[in-house]
Design a protein around this motif. Sequence first.
Motif, PDB file in Angstrom:
ATOM      1  N   ASP A   1      50.753   3.688  24.890  1.00  0.00           N
ATOM      2  CA  ASP A   1      49.517   3.549  24.119  1.00  0.00           C
ATOM      3  C   ASP A   1      49.239   4.804  23.299  1.00  0.00           C
ATOM      4  O   ASP A   1      48.796   4.741  22.162  1.00  0.00           O
ATOM      5  CB  ASP A   1      48.330   3.275  25.048  1.00  0.00           C
ATOM      6  CG  ASP A   1      48.393   1.865  25.614  1.00  0.00           C
ATOM      7  OD1 ASP A   1      49.196   1.070  25.079  1.00  0.00           O
ATOM      8  OD2 ASP A   1      47.664   1.583  26.568  1.00  0.00           O
TER       9      ASP A   1
ATOM     10  N   ILE B   1      42.445   0.795  22.688  1.00  0.00           N
ATOM     11  CA  ILE B   1      43.735   0.167  22.985  1.00  0.00           C
ATOM     12  C   ILE B   1      43.813  -0.178  24.473  1.00  0.00           C
ATOM     13  O   ILE B   1      44.181  -1.284  24.849  1.00  0.00           O
ATOM     14  CB  ILE B   1      44.897   1.094  22.560  1.00  0.00           C
ATOM     15  CG1 ILE B   1      44.997   1.135  21.036  1.00  0.00           C
ATOM     16  CG2 ILE B   1      46.220   0.623  23.173  1.00  0.00           C
ATOM     17  CD1 ILE B   1      45.951   2.183  20.487  1.00  0.00           C
TER      18      ILE B   1
ATOM     19  N   GLY C   1      41.901  -3.217  25.283  1.00  0.00           N
ATOM     20  CA  GLY C   1      42.354  -4.457  24.680  1.00  0.00           C
ATOM     21  C   GLY C   1      41.623  -4.880  23.419  1.00  0.00           C
ATOM     22  O   GLY C   1      41.761  -6.003  22.959  1.00  0.00           O
TER      23      GLY C   1
ATOM     24  N   SER D   1      45.824  -3.773  20.164  1.00  0.00           N
ATOM     25  CA  SER D   1      46.998  -3.401  20.936  1.00  0.00           C
ATOM     26  C   SER D   1      47.861  -2.384  20.210  1.00  0.00           C
ATOM     27  O   SER D   1      48.705  -1.737  20.802  1.00  0.00           O
ATOM     28  CB  SER D   1      47.823  -4.646  21.261  1.00  0.00           C
ATOM     29  OG  SER D   1      48.250  -5.269  20.072  1.00  0.00           O
TER      30      SER D   1
ATOM     31  N   TYR E   1      45.792  -9.039  19.146  1.00  0.00           N
ATOM     32  CA  TYR E   1      46.540  -9.781  20.173  1.00  0.00           C
ATOM     33  C   TYR E   1      47.223 -10.931  19.464  1.00  0.00           C
ATOM     34  O   TYR E   1      46.827 -11.340  18.397  1.00  0.00           O
ATOM     35  CB  TYR E   1      45.597 -10.327  21.241  1.00  0.00           C
ATOM     36  CG  TYR E   1      44.417 -11.058  20.668  1.00  0.00           C
ATOM     37  CD1 TYR E   1      44.531 -12.379  20.236  1.00  0.00           C
ATOM     38  CD2 TYR E   1      43.191 -10.421  20.503  1.00  0.00           C
ATOM     39  CE1 TYR E   1      43.465 -13.045  19.672  1.00  0.00           C
ATOM     40  CE2 TYR E   1      42.116 -11.085  19.936  1.00  0.00           C
ATOM     41  CZ  TYR E   1      42.253 -12.398  19.536  1.00  0.00           C
ATOM     42  OH  TYR E   1      41.201 -13.048  18.963  1.00  0.00           O
TER      43      TYR E   1
END
Length: 266
Positions: A18, A43, A46, A49, A69
């Motif tokens: 990440d 990130i 969520g 991403s 997503y």
Amino acid sequence: KHAAKIRLDDVKEDQARDKDKADRATSEQVLDQRTRMILLQMINRGVMSEIHGAISTGKEANVYGAVAYPDLNGAAVQRAVKVYKTAILIFKDRERYITGEHRFKAGAEKGNNRKMVKLWAEKEFRNLRRIHGAGIACPEPIQLKLHVLVMEFLGDRRGYAYPRLRDATIEAEGGEELWKRLYTQLLGIMRRMYQVCRLVHADLSEYNILYNKQQLYIIDVSQSVEHDHPRSLEFLRMDIKNTGDFFRRQGVDTLSDRTIFDFIIA
Ligand code: ATP
Ligand code: MN
């Protein structure tokens, strides 16, 4: 009953990955540590991403493309992330929008850049919510954290942002007739923004309107003011003049600025 175990190593690996993703966004323009932490946190939670490169690097803000997503078909859902710059002096210039804005009264200490930028982002977020809620085409606001605003991405599935009205290829699509229709569409948007949202954009031009498939999208509303702001009508006249000048240059037989002004506020 076994709770799903999460290995610490996996978490660390994820975080490292990440972090890499957040780093990518900073590679073109240096973002400060706090901004990186906010992006990383988003990130991790969520909100998105992956963050891509900058769509736009301006003096007040950078806008990044991001992937949220995959949708049900596995295609990526895009986001736009607007990061307001904190270490700048241009906020002096914004004085005239803030003075007289009752939403700014609490906590708007001059000289505290970080606080000012946060308020600025908050204002854009709230204005977007109001405009979007009124059914006007604009990015849907999604998340706000300090000076980082996540919103709906206006662009195609490959991640290309819609062009600004200034750069749109209207001639090829429909020429004179389409220009005329877009002009009428914009007058409707301006009136609705005033009558329903009770807002004046205050920086409306072909640069802050995106275009796709005969639809105009309003963006960049951090400086937009309430209709009862002491200078709102002055800003409205400026918006009418700037947009009118643009459409006149495209050969549209526009109404007089005065007529439009009356149409919007009546
Ligand atoms: P500056 O004037 O300092 O460049 P700005 O405050 O004008 O920054 P915006 O006008 O909001 O920032 O955005 C800059 C550019 O980023 C826009 O012209 C547009 O091309 C792109 N952009 C902004 N928001 C979105 C979005 N939601 N989806 C796609 N592209 C966007
Ligand atoms: Mn802009």
